[in-house]
Design an enzyme around this catalytic site. Structure first.
Site, PDB file in Angstrom:
ATOM      1  N   LYS A 143      34.070  81.270  23.893  1.00 30.15           N
ATOM      2  CA  LYS A 143      34.551  82.109  24.994  1.00 30.15           C
ATOM      3  C   LYS A 143      35.264  83.355  24.459  1.00 30.15           C
ATOM      4  O   LYS A 143      34.989  84.477  24.893  1.00 30.15           O
ATOM      5  CB  LYS A 143      35.523  81.304  25.873  1.00 30.15           C
ATOM      6  CG  LYS A 143      34.968  79.994  26.447  1.00 30.15           C
ATOM      7  CD  LYS A 143      33.863  80.220  27.426  1.00 30.15           C
ATOM      8  CE  LYS A 143      33.497  78.941  28.176  1.00 30.15           C
ATOM      9  NZ  LYS A 143      32.978  77.841  27.321  1.00 30.15           N
TER      10      LYS A 143
ATOM     11  N   ARG B  27      26.975  78.767  39.138  1.00 31.54           N
ATOM     12  CA  ARG B  27      26.768  78.455  37.726  1.00 31.54           C
ATOM     13  C   ARG B  27      25.282  78.297  37.455  1.00 31.54           C
ATOM     14  O   ARG B  27      24.591  77.544  38.149  1.00 31.54           O
ATOM     15  CB  ARG B  27      27.496  77.169  37.335  1.00 31.54           C
ATOM     16  CG  ARG B  27      28.998  77.205  37.560  1.00 31.54           C
ATOM     17  CD  ARG B  27      29.611  75.835  37.356  1.00 31.54           C
ATOM     18  NE  ARG B  27      29.084  74.865  38.324  1.00 31.54           N
ATOM     19  CZ  ARG B  27      29.302  73.557  38.264  1.00 31.54           C
ATOM     20  NH1 ARG B  27      30.034  73.056  37.275  1.00 31.54           N
ATOM     21  NH2 ARG B  27      28.789  72.745  39.175  1.00 31.54           N
TER      22      ARG B  27
ATOM     23  N   LYS C  75      37.662  79.825  33.791  1.00 34.04           N
ATOM     24  CA  LYS C  75      37.079  78.720  33.040  1.00 34.04           C
ATOM     25  C   LYS C  75      37.956  78.332  31.860  1.00 34.04           C
ATOM     26  O   LYS C  75      38.713  79.145  31.334  1.00 34.04           O
ATOM     27  CB  LYS C  75      35.677  79.090  32.545  1.00 34.04           C
ATOM     28  CG  LYS C  75      35.570  80.413  31.789  1.00 34.04           C
ATOM     29  CD  LYS C  75      34.101  80.787  31.577  1.00 34.04           C
ATOM     30  CE  LYS C  75      33.935  82.159  30.970  1.00 34.04           C
ATOM     31  NZ  LYS C  75      32.529  82.562  30.821  1.00 34.04           N
TER      32      LYS C  75
ATOM     33  N   ARG D  98      18.836  81.346  33.255  1.00 35.65           N
ATOM     34  CA  ARG D  98      19.216  80.099  33.937  1.00 35.65           C
ATOM     35  C   ARG D  98      19.707  80.457  35.330  1.00 35.65           C
ATOM     36  O   ARG D  98      20.780  81.036  35.482  1.00 35.65           O
ATOM     37  CB  ARG D  98      20.254  79.365  33.099  1.00 35.65           C
ATOM     38  CG  ARG D  98      19.654  78.870  31.792  1.00 35.65           C
ATOM     39  CD  ARG D  98      20.556  78.803  30.617  1.00 35.65           C
ATOM     40  NE  ARG D  98      21.436  79.915  30.410  1.00 35.65           N
ATOM     41  CZ  ARG D  98      22.536  79.843  29.667  1.00 35.65           C
ATOM     42  NH1 ARG D  98      22.863  78.715  29.088  1.00 35.65           N
ATOM     43  NH2 ARG D  98      23.295  80.905  29.502  1.00 35.65           N
TER      44      ARG D  98
ATOM     45  N   ASN E 122      27.611  81.850  21.867  1.00 32.26           N
ATOM     46  CA  ASN E 122      27.523  80.442  21.495  1.00 32.26           C
ATOM     47  C   ASN E 122      27.057  80.309  20.051  1.00 32.26           C
ATOM     48  O   ASN E 122      25.989  80.807  19.688  1.00 32.26           O
ATOM     49  CB  ASN E 122      26.541  79.723  22.426  1.00 32.26           C
ATOM     50  CG  ASN E 122      27.028  79.717  23.873  1.00 32.26           C
ATOM     51  OD1 ASN E 122      27.751  78.829  24.278  1.00 32.26           O
ATOM     52  ND2 ASN E 122      26.630  80.726  24.631  1.00 32.26           N
TER      53      ASN E 122
ATOM     54  N   GLU F  33      29.524  85.204  26.921  1.00 36.82           N
ATOM     55  CA  GLU F  33      29.870  84.222  25.891  1.00 36.82           C
ATOM     56  C   GLU F  33      29.010  84.455  24.659  1.00 36.82           C
ATOM     57  O   GLU F  33      27.918  85.034  24.745  1.00 36.82           O
ATOM     58  CB  GLU F  33      29.655  82.778  26.382  1.00 36.82           C
ATOM     59  CG  GLU F  33      30.610  82.319  27.463  1.00 36.82           C
ATOM     60  CD  GLU F  33      30.473  80.832  27.782  1.00 36.82           C
ATOM     61  OE1 GLU F  33      29.861  80.096  26.973  1.00 36.82           O
ATOM     62  OE2 GLU F  33      30.971  80.415  28.840  1.00 36.82           O
TER      63      GLU F  33
END
Length: 310
Positions: A124, A232, A159, A224, A282, A280
């Site tokens: 994050k 989300r 979050k 997504r 990852n 983000e």
């Protein structure tokens, strides 16, 4: 080459979606040895980092994707490449594993991604290195500051810093009747540091996973798309994955970040991009290789092996 994959229990991995299996299959296809171990099994004795490793015969198709060919204790430094693919959460045990893998690196193994980078690049907080690419962002534990951010931006996503798969992500508006309890819950009454970001309405078109391999963007991403009534896009939260060519903006973001990833020893990363903004970075166990390959025929595991010189 001899590969050691640090993964969750083998029988928990699902061939229809697991990027680690895609990597193992590509490594085996190229004639490399594939071994697997769990992070919790790593130990140090006599100054050497060792673990019980299972030699795998990796199959190219189907759910029965491997056959175990025996397990033996071996020094991790004797492997050419150690792929750290244990899923989050990045808890204390994960932290200890990175320290042990750093010792294995000193003993001769190449660890991907670099253990120090796994510690330094919180998935994050890493976007704070690139503020011009990110949405309006606040990191704080103080509830008044979070409330002030909501007042300023009116529509916000909050979050946890160690969440994954869409867990503990809330969208909260300035007039939300549940606003106070959401802020209290997410910050644990001011005891937990969290991230708040301005809501990006482009999420309806998908939270894109853009893969960066060896500092270069892979030409396809996985958008997504949230299910009806959701904000989300995470697949674990019911989102639908749709593979697409990356956009010019996706490429711009990836190319801006790529050199820093390379400098940190991050060979394989997954950027989360909503609309025009990076949300983000990852680096622990990025996914979406399988879904992209199935829909486009382009396998990022091949690009990864090329980047590793394998």
């Amino acid at each position: 080459m001899r590969f050691a994959f640090v993964v969750d229990p083998l029988d928990d991995l699902k061939a229809y979606k697991d990027s680690s299996i895609a990597m193992m299959r590509e490594a085996a296809r190229r004639g490399h040895e594939v071994h697997a171990l769990e992070a919790r099994a790593i130990s140090v004795s006599g100054g050497s980092v060792t673990a019980p490793l299972t030699r795998l015969e990796v199959r190219g198709e189907g759910d029965a994707w491997y056959e175990a060919r025996g397990t033996r204790e071996a020094p991790l430094g004797s492997f050419d490449i150690v792929m750290m693919r244990k899923d989050p959460p990045f808890d204390q045990e994960y932290y200890y594993a990175t320290l042990l893998l750093e010792r294995a690196q000193a003993e001769g193994a190449r660890v991907v991604n670099d253990p120090r980078a796994l510690r330094d690049w919180n998935e994050k907080l890493a976007i704070l290195r690139f503020p011009r690419l990110a949405p309006a962002t606040l990191v704080a534990s103080d509830m008044a500051r979070v409330q002030g951010f909501i007042d300023e931006h009116r529509d916000v996503v909050v979050k946890k810093l160690d969440g994954m798969g869409g867990a503990m992500i809330f969208r909260v508006g300035a007039g939300d009747p549940n606003r106070n309890v959401i802020v209290e819950t997410i910050t644990d009454f001011g005891r937990r540091t969290v991230m708040a970001q301005g809501y990006l309405p482009e999420i309806v078109d998908g939270d894109k996973r853009v893969l960066v391999i060896g500092g270069k963007p892979f030409p396809y991403c996985l958008a997504r798309i949230p299910k009806s009534g959701e904000t989300r896009g995470n697949l674990a939260a019911g989102g639908t994955g749709v593979a697409r060519p990356i956009t010019a903006r996706d490429r711009e973001i990836a190319e801006a970040i790529g050199p820093s990833l390379v400098d940190a020893g991050i060979v394989f990363a997954g950027l989360d991009v909503i609309g025009e903004r990076l949300t983000e970075i990852n680096v622990t166990s990025p996914t979406c290789i399988v879904e992209i390959a199935e829909q486009t025929g382009e396998n990022a595991a091949r690009a990864l092996m090329d980047a590793l010189g394998a």
